[in-house]
Design an enzyme around this catalytic site. Structure first.
Site, mmCIF file in Angstrom:
data_model
loop_
_atom_site.group_PDB
_atom_site.id
_atom_site.type_symbol
_atom_site.label_atom_id
_atom_site.label_comp_id
_atom_site.label_asym_id
_atom_site.label_seq_id
_atom_site.Cartn_x
_atom_site.Cartn_y
_atom_site.Cartn_z
ATOM 1 N N ASP A 96 0.842 -1.200 0.000
ATOM 2 C CA ASP A 96 0.000 0.000 0.000
ATOM 3 C C ASP A 96 0.878 1.252 0.000
ATOM 4 O O ASP A 96 1.715 1.429 0.882
ATOM 5 C CB ASP A 96 -0.877 0.001 1.258
ATOM 6 N N TYR A 140 2.848 10.023 -0.480
ATOM 7 C CA TYR A 140 3.957 9.512 0.341
ATOM 8 C C TYR A 140 5.309 9.803 -0.320
ATOM 9 O O TYR A 140 6.358 9.595 0.299
ATOM 10 C CB TYR A 140 3.851 7.994 0.556
ATOM 11 N N LYS A 199 -2.858 5.881 -3.966
ATOM 12 C CA LYS A 199 -3.950 6.829 -3.660
ATOM 13 C C LYS A 199 -3.759 8.141 -4.391
ATOM 14 O O LYS A 199 -2.628 8.584 -4.616
ATOM 15 C CB LYS A 199 -4.007 7.085 -2.140
ATOM 16 N N HIS A 242 -7.667 9.706 -1.632
ATOM 17 C CA HIS A 242 -6.930 9.705 -0.359
ATOM 18 C C HIS A 242 -7.720 10.367 0.776
ATOM 19 O O HIS A 242 -7.745 9.873 1.894
ATOM 20 C CB HIS A 242 -5.581 10.411 -0.558
#
Ligand code: A2P
Length: 287
Positions: free
Chosen positions: A48, A53, A78, A111
């Site tokens: 994931d 990120y 996401k 997200h």
């Protein structure tokens, strides 16, 4: 469930490995690459990540370095809040695929919801983003679509216009912050709940109740937290960059929490969330 490769089934029939590897706060570069490779070698089949990120490129390299066949792996990323709206959503997905060096995603998530505090047009904006998700899904770029950090009233709005319902909602979930109302709403409506930060970003691991239960089973506090999610039918996504912990977090299939232990964990005082609360602290304030 007897190991991390066992599957939950999503509303559209897609199978999803029941324990995934989280990468939030994993630094880009060698750390992300090596931890993803290590996770796959240890037995995870579900990774994931998220555009926000800033590690999709290294996550993709870790996948390649593991040598795993693409169809044996489940990969989620996401869509970030800056890319809302139909056209931008399509482009954002293409950019994530390119960064990950993949030609399809197993799961793509919004997200964070657009919320009223951001704009009075929050409903229309979520609708137009979701239209993009539906298009990507129909085109076969994504095997399943869902959301993250959506509370029931955000999901209700999405349901008003969605032609394809979200299959997943990924929320923060751990003892001391289990968002049971949202979990129940999702599970009653055929939406699989995934739990991000099942260890409370590590904050739950020193909790006396969790440790007492862990000691009774000869397990660690991390095992209890991961097991707690699984026994609520919530798919846990523990994150670690430490090889021994990456492997050890899979050792959750050789014990079971009793109903009394689950009740104790359910009743734990609020340890608190990570600080992002969709309605009061919209995610756009944080990146
Ligand atoms: P690290 O990545 O340095 O190994 P969460 O999944 O709830 O976000 O928690 C992630 C945090 O918990 C990270 O700080 C991670 O540290 C730590 N962590 C992950 N697994 C374990 C474990 N088995 N024991 C102790 N700490 C852990």
């Amino acid at each position: 469930m007897t190991n991390a490769k066992d599957m939950f089934t999503l509303a559209n029939g897609v199978k999803i490995p029941c324990l995934g590897f989280g990468t939030w706060q994993t630094p880009d570069g060698e750390v992300a690459k090596n931890s993803v490779k290590c996770a796959i070698e240890s037995g995870y089949r579900h990774i994931d990540t998220a555009a926000a990120y800033d590690n999709e490129g290294s996550v993709g390299e870790g996948i390649i370095a593991s040598g795993i066949k693409r169809d044996e792996l489940f990969v989620t990323t996401k869509h970030w809040v800056s890319e809302r709206g139909y056209e931008k959503t399509i482009a954002a997905c293409e950019a994530s695929l390119k960064a990950l060096k993949l030609d399809y995603l197993d799961l793509y998530l919004i997200h964070w919801p657009c919320v009223e505090k951001v704009t009075p047009e929050w409903k229309e904006i979520n609708a137009s983003t979701w239209k993009g998700f539906e298009k990507l899904y129909r085109d076969g770029k994504i095997k399943a679509i869902g959301v993250s950090n959506f509370l029931p009233h955000h999901l209700e709005v999405l349901n008003d216009f969605a032609e394809i319902k979200p299959m997943v909602n990924q929320i923060e979930f751990h003892p001391g912050y289990n968002q049971m109302e949202t979990v129940k709403y999702c599970q009653d409506n055929g939406i699989l709940v995934e739990g991000w930060s099942p260890l409370g970003c590590g904050a739950v691991l020193g909790d006396p109740t969790v440790n007492e239960i862990a000691a009774a089973h000869g397990k660690t506090a991390a095992h209890v937290c991961i097991r707690y999610a699984l026994q609520h039918n919530v798919l846990p996504l523990p994150k670690s960059v430490t090889p021994s912990r990456i492997a050890d977090n899979l050792n959750v299939f050789d014990f079971a929490l009793t109903d009394a232990e689950m009740a104790k964990l359910d009743a734990m005082e609020n340890i608190g969330c990570s600080g992002f609360f969709p309605d009061d602290a919209p995610a756009e304030n944080y990146k």
